[in-house]
Design a protein around this motif. Sequence first.
Motif, PDB file in Angstrom:
ATOM      1  N   LEU A  56       4.011  15.244   1.598  1.00 37.93           N
ATOM      2  CA  LEU A  56       3.426  15.594   2.894  1.00 37.93           C
ATOM      3  C   LEU A  56       2.223  14.704   3.200  1.00 37.93           C
ATOM      4  N   VAL A  57       1.388  14.476   2.179  1.00 35.04           N
ATOM      5  CA  VAL A  57       0.232  13.594   2.356  1.00 35.04           C
ATOM      6  C   VAL A  57       0.699  12.174   2.663  1.00 35.04           C
ATOM      7  N   PHE A  58       1.735  11.742   1.953  1.00 31.71           N
ATOM      8  CA  PHE A  58       2.254  10.386   2.143  1.00 31.71           C
ATOM      9  C   PHE A  58       2.754  10.174   3.569  1.00 31.71           C
ATOM     10  N   GLN A 106       1.089   7.421   5.858  1.00 32.15           N
ATOM     11  CA  GLN A 106       1.977   6.352   6.325  1.00 32.15           C
ATOM     12  C   GLN A 106       1.814   6.131   7.825  1.00 32.15           C
ATOM     13  N   ASN A 107       1.714   7.214   8.575  1.00 33.84           N
ATOM     14  CA  ASN A 107       1.557   7.095  10.020  1.00 33.84           C
ATOM     15  C   ASN A 107       0.217   6.465  10.385  1.00 33.84           C
ATOM     16  N   VAL A 108      -0.850   6.856   9.668  1.00 34.49           N
ATOM     17  CA  VAL A 108      -2.173   6.288   9.916  1.00 34.49           C
ATOM     18  C   VAL A 108      -2.172   4.793   9.605  1.00 34.49           C
ATOM     19  N   LEU A 134       0.817  -1.206   0.000  1.00 36.57           N
ATOM     20  CA  LEU A 134       0.000   0.000   0.000  1.00 36.57           C
ATOM     21  C   LEU A 134       0.855   1.263   0.000  1.00 36.57           C
ATOM     22  N   LEU A 135       1.898   1.261   0.826  1.00 39.42           N
ATOM     23  CA  LEU A 135       2.785   2.426   0.881  1.00 39.42           C
ATOM     24  C   LEU A 135       3.503   2.631  -0.450  1.00 39.42           C
ATOM     25  N   LEU A 190       1.059   4.235  -2.809  1.00 38.04           N
ATOM     26  CA  LEU A 190       0.767   5.622  -2.441  1.00 38.04           C
ATOM     27  C   LEU A 190       1.933   6.552  -2.751  1.00 38.04           C
ATOM     28  N   ALA A 191       3.155   6.063  -2.561  1.00 38.71           N
ATOM     29  CA  ALA A 191       4.336   6.900  -2.782  1.00 38.71           C
ATOM     30  C   ALA A 191       4.411   7.391  -4.225  1.00 38.71           C
ATOM     31  N   ARG A 192       3.793   6.668  -5.129  1.00 36.53           N
ATOM     32  CA  ARG A 192       3.842   7.042  -6.550  1.00 36.53           C
ATOM     33  C   ARG A 192       2.703   7.972  -6.957  1.00 36.53           C
ATOM     34  N   THR A 193       1.695   8.121  -6.092  1.00 39.43           N
ATOM     35  CA  THR A 193       0.492   8.852  -6.508  1.00 39.43           C
ATOM     36  C   THR A 193       0.187  10.109  -5.695  1.00 39.43           C
ATOM     37  N   VAL A 194       0.693  10.224  -4.471  1.00 35.35           N
ATOM     38  CA  VAL A 194       0.350  11.381  -3.640  1.00 35.35           C
ATOM     39  C   VAL A 194       1.590  12.204  -3.330  1.00 35.35           C
ATOM     40  N   ARG A 195       1.334  13.423  -2.875  1.00 36.48           N
ATOM     41  CA  ARG A 195       2.451  14.303  -2.506  1.00 36.48           C
ATOM     42  C   ARG A 195       3.127  13.803  -1.245  1.00 36.48           C
TER      43      ARG A 195
END
Length: 309
Positions: A262-264, A268-270, A251-252, A255-260
């Motif tokens: 700061l959002v990542f 990631q923490n959630v 999942l990470l 996400l690393a390829r699609t979101v900014r």
Amino acid sequence: MSLPLNSTTEQQYQSVLERIVVSFLSTAPACFFLFINGTLMFCLRSKPVFQYTCRYILLYNLLVADTAQLVMSQVQFLLAVGRVKLTYALCGTIKIAANLTAGISPLILVAMSLERYVAVCHPLRHASIITTRNTAVAVITTWAFSSLNNVTRNLFLLEHSLENLWSVLMQDYCTDVAWFPNPLREYYDRAYTAFVFVSASLAVISSYTGVVIAAKSASTDKGLARKARKTLLLHLVQLGLSLSYTIYFPLLTGLARTVRRLVFVWVQNVFYVLFIILPRCLTSLIYGLGDQTIRPVLLHHLCCRRVGV
């Protein structure tokens, strides 16, 4: 010429601040639940009724595995957030210990489900089947099976050079992919996880079905059957959550390829709290608050006062 310098300094400050905040937001709940787990483990060794009752022996081993896994996961998370790079040998040692404890929880949950099945469906034979000796054999088998899985995974290392493992720093942070880049090992991990999940799910579902059928019998203790059904359903939820760590890194990566960035960082923490911390804390919450025998003892130790012990 001062503007780029100030901009760089500000970016570095924001980066450090992000790491501090993320570290705190993950470490605070981890420490809280480690305290709860540790207190419950102490409770389970404080009275003979817990030390010599088979389901509490299984519960203690489940807590040991969950607590060790939580500690290992938190150490790896903080190392990644702090951008600390380890030697291959040190990272390998951490990953081996983490993989060992991660494989224990699903197997112990199966043993606990079977114990509840025997208690409801075969109450007259429960004392002769679920003995401390058989429970010890089940626990040893569980740890041996998880250790065998670890040994099998490490056999894939033989095709890599093992020289200078203690002195060569990794190019990336300590993860399975960075420490052990092997497609065959990844296929093996997926196959093993699928096998454990399917086998354990079938065992829990079969136990639940047996309890539901037995509950319709006039000779069955209805209260015990009702509690067993709830426990087995919770075990099924725990089983799914205990294996949820397998989707954490995929999942990470997506996400690393699609979101900014700061959002990542915040997502990631959630995800870390949901997929890593929460599954390792459900055991203490379910049994610490739900079990009528454990709850007063746990509250007594948590509140440092006498609560009907």
